[in-house]
Design a protein around this motif. Structure first.
Motif, PDB file in Angstrom:
ATOM      1  N   ASP A 105       0.723  -1.140  -0.155  1.00  0.00           N
ATOM      2  CA  ASP A 105      -0.004   0.004   0.025  1.00  0.00           C
ATOM      3  C   ASP A 105       0.969   1.254  -0.049  1.00  0.00           C
ATOM      4  N   ALA A 106       1.241   1.854  -1.270  1.00  0.00           N
ATOM      5  CA  ALA A 106       2.054   3.048  -1.270  1.00  0.00           C
ATOM      6  C   ALA A 106       1.554   4.262  -0.591  1.00  0.00           C
ATOM      7  N   PRO A 107       0.295   4.609  -0.638  1.00  0.00           N
ATOM      8  CA  PRO A 107       0.053   5.817  -0.017  1.00  0.00           C
ATOM      9  C   PRO A 107      -0.001   5.382   1.641  1.00  0.00           C
ATOM     10  N   ALA A 108      -0.183   4.489   2.073  1.00  0.00           N
ATOM     11  CA  ALA A 108      -0.121   4.205   3.468  1.00  0.00           C
ATOM     12  C   ALA A 108       1.377   4.210   3.978  1.00  0.00           C
ATOM     13  N   ALA A 112       3.120   6.680   6.586  1.00  0.00           N
ATOM     14  CA  ALA A 112       4.026   6.251   7.574  1.00  0.00           C
ATOM     15  C   ALA A 112       5.442   6.775   7.756  1.00  0.00           C
ATOM     16  N   LEU A 113       6.030   7.035   6.470  1.00  0.00           N
ATOM     17  CA  LEU A 113       7.319   7.817   6.342  1.00  0.00           C
ATOM     18  C   LEU A 113       7.190   9.352   7.062  1.00  0.00           C
ATOM     19  N   MET A 114       6.090   9.961   6.435  1.00  0.00           N
ATOM     20  CA  MET A 114       6.007  11.272   7.050  1.00  0.00           C
ATOM     21  C   MET A 114       5.631  11.189   8.751  1.00  0.00           C
ATOM     22  N   GLU A 115       5.018  10.337   9.074  1.00  0.00           N
ATOM     23  CA  GLU A 115       4.897  10.157  10.606  1.00  0.00           C
ATOM     24  C   GLU A 115       5.999   9.936  11.197  1.00  0.00           C
ATOM     25  N   ALA A 116       6.911   9.323  10.604  1.00  0.00           N
ATOM     26  CA  ALA A 116       8.317   8.666  11.184  1.00  0.00           C
ATOM     27  C   ALA A 116       8.893  10.408  10.974  1.00  0.00           C
ATOM     28  N   ARG A 117       8.809  10.942   9.967  1.00  0.00           N
ATOM     29  CA  ARG A 117       9.651  12.175   9.803  1.00  0.00           C
ATOM     30  C   ARG A 117       9.217  13.216  11.004  1.00  0.00           C
ATOM     31  N   PRO A 132       6.066   6.816  -6.842  1.00  0.00           N
ATOM     32  CA  PRO A 132       6.404   8.243  -6.634  1.00  0.00           C
ATOM     33  C   PRO A 132       6.389   8.655  -5.180  1.00  0.00           C
ATOM     34  N   GLU A 133       5.115   8.576  -4.735  1.00  0.00           N
ATOM     35  CA  GLU A 133       4.682   9.180  -3.366  1.00  0.00           C
ATOM     36  C   GLU A 133       5.840   8.821  -2.280  1.00  0.00           C
ATOM     37  N   VAL A 134       6.093   7.345  -2.536  1.00  0.00           N
ATOM     38  CA  VAL A 134       7.164   6.698  -1.437  1.00  0.00           C
ATOM     39  C   VAL A 134       8.386   7.203  -1.689  1.00  0.00           C
ATOM     40  N   THR A 135       9.077   7.544  -3.000  1.00  0.00           N
ATOM     41  CA  THR A 135      10.324   7.897  -3.282  1.00  0.00           C
ATOM     42  C   THR A 135      10.299   9.516  -2.818  1.00  0.00           C
ATOM     43  N   GLU A 136       9.250  10.101  -2.864  1.00  0.00           N
ATOM     44  CA  GLU A 136       9.320  11.660  -2.357  1.00  0.00           C
ATOM     45  C   GLU A 136       9.107  11.817  -1.067  1.00  0.00           C
ATOM     46  N   ALA A 137       8.739  10.794  -0.299  1.00  0.00           N
ATOM     47  CA  ALA A 137       8.765  10.779   1.323  1.00  0.00           C
ATOM     48  C   ALA A 137      10.141  10.620   1.657  1.00  0.00           C
TER      49      ALA A 137
END
Length: 345
Positions: A105-108, A112-117, A132-137
């Motif tokens: 689940d790429a959006p999820a 989660a990466l943004m929550e970690a940030r 793309p959204e995971v790479t950007e995160a």
């Protein structure tokens, strides 16, 4: 004998407190004095022991591991290794948090990466999905000087600091070489069961497998990839339908998880002895299938080594220290029923 801060102070003609300020880049030191200390450091060849300095200060490393949820036995084993590392946190001076996301689940995962940030950790280890959204995160984490290690499945082009996992193209090539030799002159096509083509490790394994089958075993038909989402129930259903469509099937390469479903489908159809099955990861279920002969060979990666490697690399990156490449290389194990390691109690 290695030079010490006392030697630096004596060489520069300053106090220990001044040396400490320079080493830790703190204010309150005149430029001329700072230059004297820096010259003394260069003259003496002093190399700071960052680990010892952090230990003396009682520094800990807050780390976040982002892992997929679900029934994937290997991922649950990976999580168990992270929890074992959490139990060692006092000795290793780590503070580890686990975030779970739905598999593939790429959006999820990006969320989660943004929550970690937002937690501002020293580093993040993540089982990546290529989107793309995971790479950007990941890029945003790196912009904030938060180290990122990809686990099991890589995310090249994201700026991540390190990949803790096997060479998956080599793993796929190994599977192809084993498959071609095991089925020999037997007629019939070969099927490939993946979890999802959204993850780099599955795509790389497929690339390596197809390359060897084309190069060394030309003429063998490779069927279109079946995506079972690493779900045993779905894999059993899809493989069962495949066996009905392909009565002459010679082999199956399971490059993802969901192997309980593969085993169930082969045994239910009575084809476990006539079809060569090669799979990944040594789990209790795959071990039993290897012993019984339903699976012919397993390619394995050591989850414990990957977790320990990720922690070492994240701590080194936080301290600005080099990574020892040879120490962090994750090997590919090849298991037949004849060389299985002893089960741990």
């Amino acid at each position: 004998m290695r030079p010490t801060v006392h030697d630096i102070a004596a060489e520069a003609g300053v106090s220990l407190a001044t040396v400490d300020r320079v080493l830790n880049n703190r204010p309150g030191v005149r430029t001329v004095t700072r230059h004297k200390v820096e010259r003394a450091i260069a003259t003496l060849g002093y190399v700071r022991d960052v680990a010892a300095a952090n230990l003396a200060k009682g520094r800990s490393y807050p780390l976040v591991f982002i892992l997929p949820a679900g029934e994937n036995s290997f991922m649950r084993g990976l999580e168990a290794e992270v929890r074992a590392a959490m139990a060692r946190s006092a000795a290793e001076r780590t503070d580890i948090t686990i975030l779970s996301v739905p598999a593939f689940d790429a959006p999820a995962l990006a969320a989660a990466l943004m929550e970690a940030r937002e937690r501002r950790p020293a580093g993040v280890a993540v089982v990546a999905v290529e989107a793309p959204e995971v790479t950007e995160a990941v890029k945003r984490l790196r912009e904030d000087r938060i180290a990122v290690v990809t686990l099991v499945s890589d995310l090249p082009g994201s700026g991540r600091d390190h990949f803790a996992g096997v060479d998956n193209i080599a793993a796929g090539r190994t599977a192809g070489s084993l498959m071609g030799r095991f089925i020999g002159g037997r007629e019939g096509a070969v099927a490939v069961v993946a979890g999802s083509m959204l993850v780099r490790d599955h795509r790389d394994r497929l690339e390596g497998f197809r390359a060897v089958m084309t190069e060394d075993f030309a003429g063998r038909c490779i069927l279109p990839v079946i995506e079972g989402q690493d779900n045993p129930t779905l894999v059993e259903k899809l493989v069962g339908a495949l066996l009905e469509r392909q009565p002459d099937l010679a082999g199956i390469y399971s490059l993802g998880a969901g192997n309980r479903g593969l085993v169930a489908a082969l045994e239910k159809a009575g084809r476990e002895k006539t079809i060569c099955a090669i799979a990944h990861e040594l789990t209790p279920h795959s071990r039993a299938a290897l012993v019984s002969g339903t699976i012919d060979a397993l390619l394995n990666q050591n989850a414990g080594h990957e977790v320990r490697s990720a922690i070492r690399v994240l701590k080194a990156k936080a301290d600005g220290l080099p990574v020892i490449s040879a120490q962090e290389r994750i090997r590919i194990d090849i298991f037949l029923k004849d060389n299985l390691p002893l089960e741990q109690a």
